[in-house]
Design an enzyme around this catalytic site. Structure first.
Site, PDB file in Angstrom:
ATOM      1  N   GLU A  81      -6.594 -10.138  -2.638  1.00 37.02           N
ATOM      2  CA  GLU A  81      -7.312 -10.184  -1.355  1.00 37.02           C
ATOM      3  C   GLU A  81      -8.816 -10.014  -1.587  1.00 37.02           C
ATOM      4  O   GLU A  81      -9.477  -9.202  -0.927  1.00 37.02           O
ATOM      5  CB  GLU A  81      -6.795  -9.090  -0.404  1.00 37.02           C
ATOM      6  CG  GLU A  81      -5.296  -9.139  -0.146  1.00 37.02           C
ATOM      7  CD  GLU A  81      -4.809  -8.032   0.779  1.00 37.02           C
ATOM      8  OE1 GLU A  81      -5.644  -7.441   1.495  1.00 37.02           O
ATOM      9  OE2 GLU A  81      -3.591  -7.751   0.786  1.00 37.02           O
TER      10      GLU A  81
ATOM     11  N   GLU B 296       0.812  -1.226   0.000  1.00 37.51           N
ATOM     12  CA  GLU B 296       0.000   0.000   0.000  1.00 37.51           C
ATOM     13  C   GLU B 296       0.841   1.270   0.000  1.00 37.51           C
ATOM     14  O   GLU B 296       0.547   2.235   0.712  1.00 37.51           O
ATOM     15  CB  GLU B 296      -0.982  -0.022   1.180  1.00 37.51           C
ATOM     16  CG  GLU B 296      -1.951  -1.196   1.087  1.00 37.51           C
ATOM     17  CD  GLU B 296      -2.880  -1.337   2.292  1.00 37.51           C
ATOM     18  OE1 GLU B 296      -2.719  -0.561   3.257  1.00 37.51           O
ATOM     19  OE2 GLU B 296      -3.753  -2.216   2.266  1.00 37.51           O
TER      20      GLU B 296
END
Length: 576
Positions: free
Chosen positions: A449, A345
Site C-alpha cells: 500500500e 493489521e
C-alpha cells in the site's frame, strides 16, 4: 544465446540465458536466517565509525548511560562483550558519542543477548533534534541475536548511541557493533547494482546463416511487452465507468488491490445480505486487462473497521458470522487472486482475538488455506519498515507472528509478508535493514500500500521507496495506494481528476521507462552476437539482415531469472 539457423524456409531459434557477472554487493548483506547463534559474528564493515566495536580494548570509547552499571565480560570461547546490569529504567545502559552528518545514510548492526528469558532491545541515537530509534530485535538468553537497522538525520551534529529495553529486570549484552555511513550516490549505485543482479539477465543473441556463419551487422529490434516484476496501484469502483481512468491504469500496471470493495463492511453492510456485484465487476475488469488482483481483505483486526452490526454480536453469533464471512468470500474468489490478506493489521490490533480467543488468526489462515489451497496468505501490517519507533510491528515482532501462524499449521501454509508502506519520510537504511531481516523467513515480501504523506518532497520520497523496494531481491511485488475515487485519494494521488500526471505519476512513468524496454535496436558484432542486459519479462524481437529475405518476428521471447525452469526454450519461426 539465441542462435538463428537459416534452413531454406525455417529458422530454428534456441534461447538460452546467461547471468550477468556482478561485483560484490556493497551494502546489502546476503539475507541470512536470523537464527540465535552461540557466538556473535564479526562486526560488519569492521565496525565502521564505531570505536572498539568488539571490546578488544576493554570499555574504551564506551560510557555509562543513565543509572546502569556497565562492565566487560569474556565468554568461555574468549569472546569479549559489554554488559549493562543493575538497570532501573529502560534507557539505563551504555553509550558511545559520535558526530553524525545530515547528508549521509547510516547502517547499524549489533549482536545482542539478555541474561534471562527474552526481551526487546532497541538501538537509539540521542541527537540535537531528539531521539532517533534505529532498530530493535527480540533478544534471548543463551544465544546472540542480530539487531539490524539504520538512520538518517535532520541536521549534522553530535550524537550518542545507546541501547535500551523496557524490561528493566534483564541485563543487556551487546557485541560486534557497527555503524557505517554511505553517501546517497553510493546508495543509489548499490541499488542499480542490485537491480542488474536480481532483476535483469545478460542475454546474448547470435545470428547465423544456413551454413553456420555469423550474420554480421544484423539489426535486432527488441520491445518488452510486460515486466515480470509486479508493479501496480489500488483501484476503486469509480474506475468501472471512467474510460480515461481505465486507459491510464492499464497502460502502466500489471497488478492491483481493491481499496474497500472486497472488505467485509462493503460486501455485507447489512447482516445476512451479501452483495458482491461491485467486486465481481472490478475483478472482471482486471481479468479483461490481464491485471492480477490481491484479495484485500478477509478480516480487519482494527475494531474501527468492522461492519457496523458486528460489534453488537455475542461471542457465539460473532463466531458464526466470522465463519460465514470467510467461507463466502474465499470460496467465491478461490483460484482467481494472487494473494489473500487474511487478518489485516493483527500486530497492532486484536478485535477478533479479544472476543474469540488468541487462536483466531491461526484458525483464519488455516481455514483460508483449506478453501483456497494454492493462493498465498499474507500478513499485512504498517510501520514495519516505515517507523523504526513502532515496537508493535517491528521486523522481529512480525517474524514472531508469522512463525506462530506457520507453526499452528505445521508449516504447511503458503505464507507471505505484506508491508503496507505508508510513509512520512523514508528512512532508507532502516527500510533495507528491515527487509534483510524479514527475508530470513524465506517467503515472498510485497510492499502492498505504498504512499507518502503530502509534503514538498513527496515525489522524490516516492521514487526513493520504489527504487529501494525494486532493488531488494526479497521483494516480489509492489502495489501503491494512490487510487482515485469520488473524494480524491487516501494520502497520495498519481494524477489529477482528469488523469493527467502529477509529479508522483511522473516518477512512476520515469521508473517504468528505466525498467521496461519499450524499444531497443542493436547490431550484431563480427561474431554475429548482440549482448544486452534485459529486465525479466516478455519480449518481441525483429531481426533484419540483407541475407534474409524478410524481417523475422520472434514472439513470446522470455527473459527470466536463472532459477526458473523457463530459462531455456526452443522456437521455430517460418521465413517468408
Amino acid at each position: 544465446l539465441i542462435y538463428l539457423f537459416q534452413n531454406k524456409e525455417t529458422l530454428q531459434i534456441h534461447i538460452l540465458q546467461g547471468w550477468l557477472h556482478m561485483l560484490c554487493i556493497m551494502i546489502t548483506q546476503p539475507p541470512l536466517r536470523q537464527a540465535c547463534v552461540e557466538n556473535p559474528h564479526k562486526p560488519q564493515y569492521g565496525g565502521g565509525i564505531i570505536r572498539n566495536p568488539e571490546f578488544n580494548s576493554g570499555l574504551e570509547g564506551w560510557s555509562t548511560f543513565g543509572g546502569a552499571k556497565i562492565e566487560e565480560r569474556v565468554s568461555k570461547g574468549d569472546n569479549k562483550y559489554i554488559v549493562a546490569h543493575s538497570r532501573e529504567k529502560p534507557y539505563d545502559s551504555f553509550s558511545q558519542k559520535l558526530y553524525l552528518h545530515k547528508h549521509l545514510l547510516y547502517t547499524l548492526s549489533a549482536w545482542v543477548q539478555v541474561n534471562q528469558g527474552n526481551a526487546s532491545v532497541r538501538a537509539v541515537f540521542k541527537t540535537r533534534d531528539g531521539f532517533k530509534h534505529a532498530g530493535v530485535t527480540l533478544a534471548n538468553a543463551g544465544c546472540w541475536s542480530m539487531l539490524k537497522g539504520g538512520l538518517t538525520l535532520d541536521s549534522s551534529g553530535p550524537a550518542e548511541l545507546y541501547f535500551e529495553s523496557q524490561d528493566t529486570s534483564v541485563e543487556i549484552w551487546v557485541d560486534s557493533i557497527s555503524l557505517q555511513p554511505f553517501t546517497m550516490e553510493e546508495w543509489n549505485s548499490h541499488q542499480q547494482q542490485s537491480i542488474e543482479k536480481f532483476r535483469k539477465s545478460n542475454v546474448k543473441i547470435q545470428a547465423l546463416d544456413a551454413k553456420g556463419n555469423p550474420l554480421v551487422g544484423a539489426k535486432i529490434s527488441i520491445i518488452q511487452n510486460a515486466l515480470k516484476f509486479p508493479l501496480g496501484n489500488n483501484i476503486n469502483k469509480e474506475i468501472l465507468n471512467n474510460p480515461a481512468h481505465q486507459k491510464w491504469f492499464t497502460e502502466r500496471f500489471t497488478v492491483t488491490t481493491f481499496g474497500n470493495e472486497m472488505k467485509w463492511y462493503s460486501t455485507e453492510n447489512i447482516q445476512g445480505q451479501e452483495d458482491y456485484s461491485i467486486p465481481d465487476a472490478m475483478l472482471n475488469f482486471a481479468k479483461q486487462n490481464n491485471i492480477a488482483v490481491r484479495g484485500h481483505n478477509i478480516f480487519w483486526d482494527d475494531p474501527q473497521y468492522q461492519p457496523w452490526w458486528v460489534k453488537s454480536l455475542s461471542k457465539e453469533d460473532l463466531a458464526k458470522a466470522v465463519q460465514r464471512r470467510i467461507n463466502s468470500v474465499v470460496t467465491r474468489y478461490s483460484g482467481q487472486l494472487i494473494a489473500w490478506d487474511v487478518v489485516n493489521e493483527n500486530l497492532h490490533f486484536s478485535f477478533f482475538e479479544s472476543i474469540l480467543g488468541n487462536d483466531f488468526s491461526n484458525n483464519a489462515y488455516k481455514t483460508a488455506h483449506q478453501l483456497d489451497p494454492k493462493t498465498p496468505l499474507f500478513l499485512n501490517e504498517y510501520n514495519t519498515i516505515e517507523e523504526s519507533g513502532d515496537g508493535a510491528s517491528s521486523p522481529s515482532k512480525y517474524l514472531k507472528k508469522l512463525r506462530q501462524i506457520q507453526s499452528s499449521a505445521q508449516g504447511s501454509l503458503p505464507m507471505g509478508i505484506g508491508l503496507e508502506s505508508h510513509f512520512r519520510v523514508p528512512n532508507l537504511p532502516y527500510i533495507r535493514a528491515s527487509l534483510d531481516t524479514l527475508a530470513s523467513a524465506n517467503v515472498p515480501i510485497w510492499l502492498t500500500e505504498v504512499d507518502v504523506l503530502p509534503n514538498p518532497n513527496q515525489a522524490n520520497y516516492l521514487e526513493q521507496i520504489l527504487r529501494e523496494g525494486y532493488s531488494h531481491p526479497a521483494v516480489k511485488g509492489i502495489v501503491m495506494w494512490a487510487g482515485r475515487d469520488a473524494q480524491g485519494c487516501y494520502r497520495m494521488c498519481l494524477t489529477d481528476e482528469n488523469f493527467k500526471n502529477l509529479p508522483t505519476g511522473d516518477v512512476v512513468d520515469k521508473l517504468l521507462r528505466e525498467w521496461v524496454k519499450r524499444g531497443f535496436v542493436g547490431e550484431t558484432d563480427d561474431n554475429g552476437v548482440l549482448e544486452i542486459s534485459l529486465s525479466h519479462g516478455d519480449y518481441e524481437a525483429t531481426i533484419d539482415h540483407p541475407d534474409l529475405l524478410n524481417s523475422l518476428l520472434l514472439k513470446s521471447f522470455k527473459v527470466v531469472p536463472a532459477e526458473s525452469s523457463e530459462h531455456q526454450a526452443t522456437l521455430t519461426v517460418q521465413a517468408s
